[in-house]
Design an enzyme around this catalytic site. Sequence first.
Site, PDB file in Angstrom:
ATOM      1  N   GLN A  65       3.437  -0.058 -23.168  1.00 58.32           N
ATOM      2  CA  GLN A  65       4.378  -0.893 -23.926  1.00 58.32           C
ATOM      3  C   GLN A  65       5.656  -0.589 -23.787  1.00 58.32           C
ATOM      4  OE1 GLN A  65       2.915  -3.177 -26.289  1.00 58.32           O
ATOM      5  NE2 GLN A  65       4.833  -3.588 -26.407  1.00 58.32           N
TER       6      GLN A  65
ATOM      7  N   ASP B 285      -0.124  -6.432 -16.747  1.00 57.63           N
ATOM      8  CA  ASP B 285       1.036  -7.281 -17.251  1.00 57.63           C
ATOM      9  C   ASP B 285       1.723  -7.984 -16.215  1.00 57.63           C
ATOM     10  OD1 ASP B 285       1.793  -7.114 -19.878  1.00 57.63           O
ATOM     11  OD2 ASP B 285       2.734  -5.099 -19.834  1.00 57.63           O
TER      12      ASP B 285
ATOM     13  N   LYS C 151      -3.282  -5.794 -29.706  1.00 61.47           N
ATOM     14  CA  LYS C 151      -3.794  -5.783 -28.286  1.00 61.47           C
ATOM     15  C   LYS C 151      -5.495  -5.053 -28.473  1.00 61.47           C
ATOM     16  CE  LYS C 151       0.298  -6.089 -26.115  1.00 61.47           C
ATOM     17  NZ  LYS C 151       1.691  -5.626 -25.458  1.00 61.47           N
TER      18      LYS C 151
END
Length: 287
Positions: free
Chosen positions: A97, A120, A53
Amino acid sequence: MAKIIDGKAISAKIRQEIKIETEKLIREKRITPGLAVIIVGEDPASKVYVRNKRLACEGAGMYSVVHELPETTEEETLLRLIDKLNSDKKIHGILVQLPLPPHIDEGRVIESISPEKDVDAFHPVNVGKITLGSYDFLPCTPAGVMTLLEESGIEIGGRDCVVIGRSNIVGKPQALLLLEKNGTVTICHSKTKKLAEITRRADILVVAVGRPDFVNGEMVKEGAVVIDVGINRKADGKLTGDVDFASVEPKASYITPVPGGVGPMTITMLLKNTLTAATKYAEMTCR
Ligand code: NAD
């Protein structure tokens, strides 16, 4: 013989477009899209995802910062960091995460992220907006699947779409997005009976179970579009999907490979969401 949907090529094309838009935002508004990624613990797979990422952000000309916290981090410490990032003007997207260590309440952490920075799209506000069909961000993996379908010219409206899997991250939002495009959607899960009867009706089959070779040729209709979201690591370390490619590919009209299908799209959609967040910030502050 199915057409192989090349996620790597589609992803590269979209990343180039994102890079151009990023450069424009920097040039015209003096705002560099910024992503903060938080990882708690030492999970090797998560570390690889976080590294990818960060590299993808840098490749797109974005600013990125990674916060690596020890496994023993207390929930309050994590919440304080998120609070700081929520008000950091250089950061437009925050990603925690997952999974988090068991002593940390995942729901509480997700809810602490400002919905405007929730790249997200897991925050209840963003989930609600997606359900209502009016949203700023889409969750990265299902959005990646939709982009693969669109870029391949695959019609969704009026077609029978079957999603296997009902997770909050993939299956549920995937079903909503297919519904939004007027697919007739069925969601299957671990308690579904006569699964193969349902999957054989699918014009478009999206598989997100997390079991290698879960779907075989017997479960697929001739000419179906088959999208394999699964990422499973075999004993030899190689990646494999949830679809038995060898038996499904001869029957399908389109199919995604693993690796090189949905996987590359997930990070691309994260970049897209970060750019969207920064653009919205620019609109708010440069008025
Ligand atoms: P999950 O474990 O949260 O959900 C799995 C789903 O499969 C559940 O909803 C469950 O009901 C269903 N299921 C389990 N057994 C079943 C059965 N026998 N019949 C029908 N349904 C069954 O997993 P997830 O987070 O949704 O991820 C699914 C897969 O997608 C995993 O392999 C994961 O690694 C992969 N994934 C890939 C990406 C990507 O970027 N390509 C992103 C997220 C997840």
